[in-house]
Design a protein around this motif. Structure first.
Motif, PDB file in Angstrom:
ATOM      1  N   ASP A   1      59.151 -44.477  -3.953  1.00  0.00           N
ATOM      2  CA  ASP A   1      59.209 -45.618  -3.046  1.00  0.00           C
ATOM      3  C   ASP A   1      59.577 -46.932  -3.714  1.00  0.00           C
ATOM      4  O   ASP A   1      59.331 -47.994  -3.163  1.00  0.00           O
ATOM      5  CB  ASP A   1      57.901 -45.765  -2.269  1.00  0.00           C
ATOM      6  N   HIS A   2      60.147 -46.890  -4.919  1.00  0.00           N
ATOM      7  CA  HIS A   2      60.807 -48.066  -5.463  1.00  0.00           C
ATOM      8  C   HIS A   2      62.248 -48.081  -4.950  1.00  0.00           C
ATOM      9  O   HIS A   2      62.783 -47.062  -4.510  1.00  0.00           O
ATOM     10  CB  HIS A   2      60.797 -48.059  -6.994  1.00  0.00           C
ATOM     11  N   SER A   3      62.866 -49.238  -4.998  1.00  0.00           N
ATOM     12  CA  SER A   3      64.233 -49.364  -4.511  1.00  0.00           C
ATOM     13  C   SER A   3      64.975 -50.418  -5.317  1.00  0.00           C
ATOM     14  O   SER A   3      64.374 -51.197  -6.057  1.00  0.00           O
ATOM     15  CB  SER A   3      64.244 -49.729  -3.015  1.00  0.00           C
ATOM     16  N   ILE A   4      66.298 -50.404  -5.172  1.00  0.00           N
ATOM     17  CA  ILE A   4      67.143 -51.411  -5.809  1.00  0.00           C
ATOM     18  C   ILE A   4      67.854 -52.184  -4.710  1.00  0.00           C
ATOM     19  O   ILE A   4      68.411 -51.599  -3.781  1.00  0.00           O
ATOM     20  CB  ILE A   4      68.203 -50.775  -6.720  1.00  0.00           C
ATOM     21  N   PHE A   5      67.826 -53.505  -4.817  1.00  0.00           N
ATOM     22  CA  PHE A   5      68.570 -54.356  -3.892  1.00  0.00           C
ATOM     23  C   PHE A   5      69.701 -55.011  -4.667  1.00  0.00           C
ATOM     24  O   PHE A   5      69.476 -55.613  -5.726  1.00  0.00           O
ATOM     25  CB  PHE A   5      67.663 -55.424  -3.269  1.00  0.00           C
ATOM     26  N   LEU A   6      70.936 -54.911  -4.128  1.00  0.00           N
ATOM     27  CA  LEU A   6      72.129 -55.383  -4.827  1.00  0.00           C
ATOM     28  C   LEU A   6      72.898 -56.389  -3.990  1.00  0.00           C
ATOM     29  O   LEU A   6      73.033 -56.226  -2.770  1.00  0.00           O
ATOM     30  CB  LEU A   6      73.075 -54.205  -5.113  1.00  0.00           C
ATOM     31  N   TYR A   7      73.442 -57.406  -4.647  1.00  0.00           N
ATOM     32  CA  TYR A   7      74.456 -58.286  -4.076  1.00  0.00           C
ATOM     33  C   TYR A   7      75.714 -58.154  -4.929  1.00  0.00           C
ATOM     34  O   TYR A   7      75.656 -58.243  -6.160  1.00  0.00           O
ATOM     35  CB  TYR A   7      74.011 -59.746  -4.103  1.00  0.00           C
ATOM     36  N   PHE A   8      76.873 -57.990  -4.277  1.00  0.00           N
ATOM     37  CA  PHE A   8      78.122 -57.883  -5.021  1.00  0.00           C
ATOM     38  C   PHE A   8      79.256 -58.410  -4.137  1.00  0.00           C
ATOM     39  O   PHE A   8      79.050 -58.709  -2.948  1.00  0.00           O
ATOM     40  CB  PHE A   8      78.388 -56.443  -5.466  1.00  0.00           C
ATOM     41  N   ALA A   9      80.433 -58.531  -4.710  1.00  0.00           N
ATOM     42  CA  ALA A   9      81.559 -59.148  -4.000  1.00  0.00           C
ATOM     43  C   ALA A   9      82.703 -58.161  -3.844  1.00  0.00           C
ATOM     44  O   ALA A   9      82.932 -57.299  -4.705  1.00  0.00           O
ATOM     45  CB  ALA A   9      82.041 -60.384  -4.748  1.00  0.00           C
TER      46      ALA A   9
END
Length: 270
Positions: A245-253
């Protein structure tokens, strides 16, 4: 305090959000003293007895069959994510809390630190921030290790100012927290966070009792950054395999866009 009847609470909340016109019922079918549909109306649409439906809402019956759950999902006009949540609430004992795999989280920390053009953070099951990489810090300074990402979004005025669609983002974030909280009704950290947000966030108080449900998604977030201006950021929220139940949140272009150039400027100038 966590509810002793999460399935019943969810059914009641979704029933109260539906209006007679939503299910092709006449508006003038008797005086309505409470919002939404009557229990008898939901039961009739779902093809079950009113007595049985009342037992479900009151917690006297907590393990209906999949057939009943699917009928209720159609009656309450739930989408696929909400339908999955409804089924999960009927099988809560099958989802125990397992210990976190620390090596998996640590390896992922090394991974996100190696991404110069992708802003990333690791979140635990409560959306507490476990780690951020340098570009995420440059992009949104409020997202720092040890803080809660939902609380930051709702309570930090600087973070709110960054997001041009704060209303939509806050609604999705509260719905995602609601979906996680329902799976761990006795989790102390979850209940502590809910109490804090009920005290401190008007937006949270407005939306929490709707029982809106959301899953991990991807899409676009418009941001107005004080240093590099308007950004149209792609985002993705992904489960972290090997760390429960861990997760990764990403912002990219998107490549070749002004947003990519702006992220590059942030990466150089951080």
């Amino acid at each position: 305090m966590p509810s002793p009847h999460p399935l019943g609470d969810y059914l009641r909340a979704r029933r109260e959000l539906l209006q007679p016109a939503d299910v092709a019922l006449p508006e003038g079918a008797g005086i309505r003293r409470v919002p939404g549909l009557r229990r008898s109306e939901v039961a009739a649409i779902a093809g079950i007895s009113t007595e049985y439906y009342v037992k479900l809402e009151q917690g006297q019956e907590a393990h209906p069959t999949d057939q009943v759950l699917n009928s209720l999902s159609r009656a309450l006009q739930l989408d696929a994510t909400a339908n999955s949540y409804l089924h999960a609430l009927a099988h809560l004992p099958q989802k125990p809390i397992r210990p976190t795999s620390t090596p998996a989280v640590e390896r992922t920390r090394w991974l996100i630190d190696s991404w110069p053009m992708t802003a990333a953070m690791i979140l635990d099951r409560h959306f507490d921030i476990v780690a951020t990489n340098p570009l995420m810090t440059a992009l949104i300074a409020g997202y720092r290790t040890g803080r809660n990402s939902v609380a930051v979004l709702l309570l930090d005025a600087d973070v709110r100012e960054l997001h041009l669609d704060w209303n939509g983002l806050s609604m999705r974030s509260i719905a995602l927290l609601r979906s996680r909280a329902g799976m761990y009704p006795d989790d102390a950290r979850t209940q502590e966070l809910i109490k804090q947000l009920m005290r401190e966030s008007e937006r949270f108080r407005e939306l929490w009792h709707r029982y809106d449900i959301a899953g991990m998604t991807e899409g676009t977030h418009p941001i107005m950054h004080p240093a590099v201006g308007a950004l149209s950021l792609q985002y993705a929220h992904l489960p972290l395999v090997g760390a429960d139940d861990h997760s990764i949140f990403l912002y990219f272009a998107e490549p070749g866009t002004p947003t990519e150039s702006a992220l590059a400027a942030l990466a150089i100038g951080r």
